[in-house]
Scaffold this motif. Structure first.
Motif, short mmCIF file in Angstrom:
data_model
loop_
_atom_site.label_atom_id
_atom_site.label_comp_id
_atom_site.label_asym_id
_atom_site.label_seq_id
_atom_site.Cartn_x
_atom_site.Cartn_y
_atom_site.Cartn_z
N LEU A 187 -3.48 5.87 11.56
CA LEU A 187 -4.62 6.47 12.34
C LEU A 187 -4.47 7.97 12.46
N GLU A 188 -3.12 8.32 13.27
CA GLU A 188 -3.10 9.65 13.35
C GLU A 188 -2.71 10.59 11.95
N SER A 189 -2.15 9.81 11.09
CA SER A 189 -2.12 10.75 9.72
C SER A 189 -3.33 10.84 9.04
N GLY A 190 -4.06 9.96 8.92
CA GLY A 190 -5.24 10.03 7.95
C GLY A 190 -4.97 10.04 6.57
N LYS A 191 -3.71 9.64 6.03
CA LYS A 191 -3.35 9.54 4.74
C LYS A 191 -2.49 8.28 4.54
N THR A 192 -2.10 8.08 3.52
CA THR A 192 -1.09 6.84 3.13
C THR A 192 0.22 7.33 3.73
N ILE A 193 0.75 6.20 4.53
CA ILE A 193 2.17 6.16 5.16
C ILE A 193 3.09 5.13 4.95
N ARG A 194 4.31 5.41 4.96
CA ARG A 194 5.26 4.22 4.87
C ARG A 194 6.10 3.99 5.97
N SER A 195 6.15 3.00 6.68
CA SER A 195 6.78 2.85 7.97
C SER A 195 8.19 2.85 7.83
N ALA A 196 8.90 2.82 9.00
CA ALA A 196 10.19 2.38 8.85
C ALA A 196 10.49 0.83 8.83
N PRO A 197 11.57 0.36 8.44
CA PRO A 197 11.82 -1.09 8.43
C PRO A 197 11.67 -1.68 9.93
N TYR A 198 11.04 -2.81 9.99
CA TYR A 198 10.71 -3.64 11.05
C TYR A 198 10.56 -5.11 11.04
N ARG A 199 10.54 -5.89 11.79
CA ARG A 199 10.43 -7.16 11.66
C ARG A 199 9.23 -7.69 11.76
N PHE A 200 8.45 -8.30 10.75
CA PHE A 200 7.23 -8.92 10.56
C PHE A 200 7.00 -9.97 11.85
N VAL A 201 5.97 -9.76 12.43
CA VAL A 201 5.54 -10.65 13.61
C VAL A 201 5.52 -12.20 13.11
N SER A 202 4.70 -12.33 12.00
CA SER A 202 4.40 -13.66 11.63
C SER A 202 5.60 -14.50 10.76
N SER A 203 6.30 -13.92 9.94
CA SER A 203 7.43 -14.46 9.47
C SER A 203 8.85 -14.28 9.75
N LYS A 204 8.95 -13.10 10.63
CA LYS A 204 10.31 -12.90 11.22
C LYS A 204 11.04 -11.90 10.18
N GLU A 205 10.74 -11.72 9.06
CA GLU A 205 11.59 -11.26 8.23
C GLU A 205 11.34 -9.85 8.29
N THR A 206 12.32 -8.98 7.83
CA THR A 206 12.36 -7.44 7.64
C THR A 206 11.68 -6.94 6.64
N GLY A 207 10.78 -5.91 6.83
CA GLY A 207 10.11 -5.19 5.71
C GLY A 207 9.64 -3.83 5.92
N ILE A 208 8.99 -3.30 5.19
CA ILE A 208 8.15 -1.97 5.26
C ILE A 208 6.94 -2.19 4.92
N THR A 209 6.11 -1.33 5.53
CA THR A 209 4.62 -1.36 5.53
C THR A 209 3.78 -0.10 4.95
N TYR A 210 3.28 0.01 3.90
CA TYR A 210 2.33 1.20 3.49
C TYR A 210 1.05 0.81 4.04
N ALA A 211 0.40 1.84 4.59
CA ALA A 211 -0.77 1.79 5.60
C ALA A 211 -1.68 3.30 5.31
N ARG A 212 -3.05 2.70 5.42
CA ARG A 212 -4.03 3.85 5.10
C ARG A 212 -5.25 3.82 5.97
N LYS A 213 -5.74 4.79 6.61
CA LYS A 213 -6.95 4.78 7.34
C LYS A 213 -8.19 4.65 6.49
#
Length: 789
Positions: A187-213
């Motif tokens: 939301l803040e960036s307004g463009k495609t971002i790649r997150s730092a590694p974190y633990r997914f809530v649903s599967s409890k596995e660690t991964g990264i996320t590409y996101a875009r508003k």
């Protein structure tokens, strides 16, 4: 026996070999060193090349991934049907999302977050092997949709590969969309971002996320597990000992070629040190860190490490081959030199053997050596001349040493007219018994043999066994009566009796003047005179020390001592400083002074140095040290029950063994004569540990030690020059020694040998008076000794 080599000493042949080997190996070492240096540089360069290639491939991978995901997210902007209307998730929408998902290899989930806090997510059930189990999905599940509304209600739907619904489940959820970092960052960036590694809530596995508003409050995200990145790194086919790590600037681990919990400190240290992009040699590894250039989002770093040993292995293999070749050449050279050096070394080795004969004192075996070298022939002649010179010198030294030892023995014997000949006679007995023990076939002496050096040490020890008596005062050694010091003090006591005799005459005259009848006074005087005669005769007999004194004798002596006489002269006049010092600060008694007839005065005591007892204990001597050095008390000495020596004087006599040890032990003896002090100082030790000075026991005493004890005692018993005893008959002396064997003082086997070989008789015929040599029943004595060993 070869002499020990001094530090740095080499043989002639070894020297030639070492020079040759040093030359060959020195050249080889320089060449190998240069090869190693250049090979190491090549290995480092190769390591850098491997890392750069891996970085390029990972950069290409991330750039491709960033581009693919960026395009996929931009597609959502062009097709509002994919994300608009958060409440609608019919088959058409799901089918379109699955179609997009199939274009994204190994993705985990597509997520759409809405302004009302709701979330819609399509999960790839094949993103990891155990994902269906984590969701408790029905058998055959291929796709999973998750809808979470703003109130926290969660609905899960499970689809097979044909997108047929095969199960539905509702749950409560604490998921908060607005708190998710990827949502806020997009939301803040307004463009495609790649997150730092974190633990997914649903599967409890660690991964990264590409996101875009894609609209106000609406964010589309593509989730990937880190296993995708790890698999990409593993496809790099790095060397077995190499590793690659992807991490962020704060040290957060993104991916690695091997399982690990966190980024190894080595890489973060390199990043902080500013050595990025350079090969670092640290902690046994080559390591390098570089920035990963990507199209989207966060700055990441790649760390590469490889063990130095593995990196240098190809270079070291070449070095090892070179070393092997150098060693081979050196060995060939050494073999050639060894063969050629033999002609030079053989005469030198022969000269060494002749020199060893000299070292072993085998002078008669030294032979000349012939060689083709004049210098070695001259050296051989010099060895023979030196051998003869050393032999003559040793003979003169031995003669001088024997003469010196006998001079000491003669001095000891001459010191006292009562022990003259003792130091000469003991060696005669000892050597005869030593010869018999060496020749005996009896079990106790099996294997007992003496070397020439051992015999020489034994004989010298026998001659020196009483050398400590040099330090023993003559008045102690020669003490023939109890009151004797430098002179016999019985004369002083007799003078006091003379004074009392005259006092009787004075008292007799006074009685007559006072009117007593002459006959009565004469009777009284004669009675008192007779008492004086009897008392002095008793005191004089006590002084001789030839008889045992019982308690009645001691009591009578004390009674006589209490009688007093009158002294009119100061007893401190005419004394030496040493004698006056023993009087102390006590004032002289007023004159005339009445004193006991026999007295023990404080100045009769000569004090002992208090450190002496501690010195005895520290030296391992187990003798009881008397409190005083001497006690010249008249009553004290006359009360000696047997013999003439007081406790202090007896210790002074026994102390001669201690002085023997202290005189002999510091001497630097030649090889083979080191046991002279032992042989000289054990003649008063006993098998039952009751001897002196060290209280040694049977296990501590060798056969020569035990022989010395028998020789010393036999000579002392049969000696005819002692002032304190009469010469004993031969038979009496042997019976006394037999009793000492039974008491555990003397060795039974040696004493039997002493009897059966008639050593006692041979000695008696050479040294004893004819009247001492009587009939000896050796059979009866041997019968007494049965059972003793």
């Amino acid at each position: 026996m070869r002499p020990e080599k001094r530090s740095g000493q080499l043989s002639f042949r070894t020297g030639i070999l070492l020079v040759t080997l040093a030359s060959v190996l020195g050249i080889a070492a320089v060449l190998i060193g240069l090869q190693y240096r250049y090979s190491k540089a090549m290995a480092v360069a190769s390591t850098q090349q491997v890392f750069r290639q891996a970085v390029d491939r990972m950069t290409h991978f991330f750039q491709s991934e960033d581009l693919i995901n960026k395009i996929a997210l931009e597609r959502f902007e062009s097709d509002p049907k994919l994300w608009r209307n958060s409440a609608v998730d019919g088959p058409e929408k799901i089918e379109k999302l699955v179609t997009i998902a199939k274009t994204l290899p190994s993705f985990y989930a597509i997520s759409i977050g809405y302004p009302d806090g709701s979330l819609f997510e399509v999960v790839n059930a094949k993103a990891s092997d155990n994902l269906p189990q984590k969701f408790s999905a029905p058998r055959g599940t291929r796709w999973i949709t998750i809808r979470i509304d703003g109130s926290g209600k969660k609905r899960l739907r499970f689809y097979d590969a044909a997108l047929h619904l095969i199960g539905t489940r509702f749950e409560k959820s604490g998921y908060r969309l607005f708190l998710r970092p990827w949502y806020r960052e997009a939301l803040e960036s307004g463009k495609t971002i790649r997150s730092a590694p974190y633990r997914f809530v649903s599967s409890k596995e660690t991964g990264i996320t590409y996101a875009r508003k894609i609209a106000d409050g609406t964010v589309v995200a593509l989730d990937y597990t880190l296993s995708k990145l790890n698999n990409a790194m593993n496809r790099l086919h790095l060397p077995p000992s190499a590793e690659m790590v992807m991490f962020e600037a704060d040290g957060t681990l993104i991916a690695a070629t091997r399982p690990m919990e966190r980024v190894p400190p080595l890489y973060t240290e390199i990043l902080r040190s500013g050595e990025r992009g350079k090969i670092v040699d640290e902690k046994g590894r080559y390591a390098m860190v570089t920035k990963l250039s990507t199209e989207v989002g966060r700055t990441s770093y790649l760390g590469f490490g490889i063990e130095k040993e593995a990196a240098l292995r190809p270079a070291m293999a070449m070095v090892y081959e070179s070393v092997a070749a150098a060693v081979g050449v050196a060995l060939l050279a050494a073999m050639l030199v060894y063969v050629l050096a033999g002609r030079f070394v053989r005469p030198v080795t022969a000269l060494m053997r002749e020199n060893e004969k000299i070292a072993r004192r085998h002078y008669d075996e030294v032979e000349p050596i012939e060689s083709p070298f004049s210098e070695l022939n001259a050296l051989s002649d010099s060895l023979i001349a030196m051998s003869e010179s050393i032999r003559r010198y040793e003979r003169s030294l031995k003669e001088m040493m024997r003469a010196f030892i006998r001079m000491i023995a003669d001095a000891i014997d001459a010191k006292s007219p009562y022990t003259g000949g003792h130091c000469k006679r003991v060696p005669a007995i000892a050597t005869m018994l030593l010869d018999a023990a060496e020749k005996s076939d009896a079990v106790p002496f099996a294997g007992f043999k003496t070397t020439p050096q051992m015999r020489e040490a034994f004989e010298m020890g026998a001659w020196l066994h009483d050398c400590g008596k040099i330090t023993t005062p003559e008045f102690v050694v020669d003490k023939a009566t109890k009151l004797e010091t430098i002179y016999n003090r019985i004369h002083e006591i007799r003078t006091r009796f003379e004074v009392l005799w005259r006092d009787l005459d004075v008292a007799y005259c006074r009685r007559l003047l006072e009117g007593e009848e002459p006959k009565s006074a004469e009777t009284w005087r004669e009675k008192e005179r007779q008492r004086l005669r009897e008392d002095f005769t008793f005191v004089a007999r006590c002084n001789e020390g030839s008889e045992w004194m019982d308690e009645a004798d001691l009591q009578r002596l004390r009674t006589i001592a209490k009688r007093t006489w009158l002294r009119h002269f100061d007893d401190r006049l005419g004394l030496s400083e040493t004698e006056l010092a023993r009087y102390g600060d006590k004032e002289a008694s007023p004159l005339p002074a009445r004193e006991p007839l026999l007295c023990d005065k404080p100045w009769h005591i000569v004090p002992r140095d208090p450190k002496e007892a501690a010195s005895f204990k520290a030296s391992g001597f187990k003798m009881k040290v008397p409190e005083h050095l001497y006690n010249f008390g008249e009553l004290y000495n006359l009360s000696i029950r047997r013999g003439t020596l007081s406790e202090e004087e007896r210790f002074k006599i026994e102390e001669h063994v201690v002085m023997t040890l202290r005189m002999l032990e510091p001497i630097p003896y030649p090889p083979g004569l080191e046991k002279i002090p032992e042989y000289a100082a054990t003649h008063h030790e006993k098998l039952d540990c009751s001897g002196y000075p060290r209280g040694l026991c049977a296990k501590d005493l060798s056969i020569p030690d035990r022989i010395m004890a028998i020789a010393d005692i036999f000579e002392a018993l049969t000696a005819a020059d002692r002032p304190y005893k009469k010469a004993k008959l031969l038979s009496v002396s042997l019976k006394i020694m037999a009793s000492m064997v039974k008491e555990g003082h003397l060795d039974a086997d040696l004493f039997r040998l002493f009897l059966t070989e008639e050593i006692y008789l041979r000695y008696a015929r050479a040294y004893l008076k004819e009247e001492q040599i009587d009939e000896v029943d050796t059979g009866a004595i041997l019968e007494i000794l049965k059972g003793y060993s």
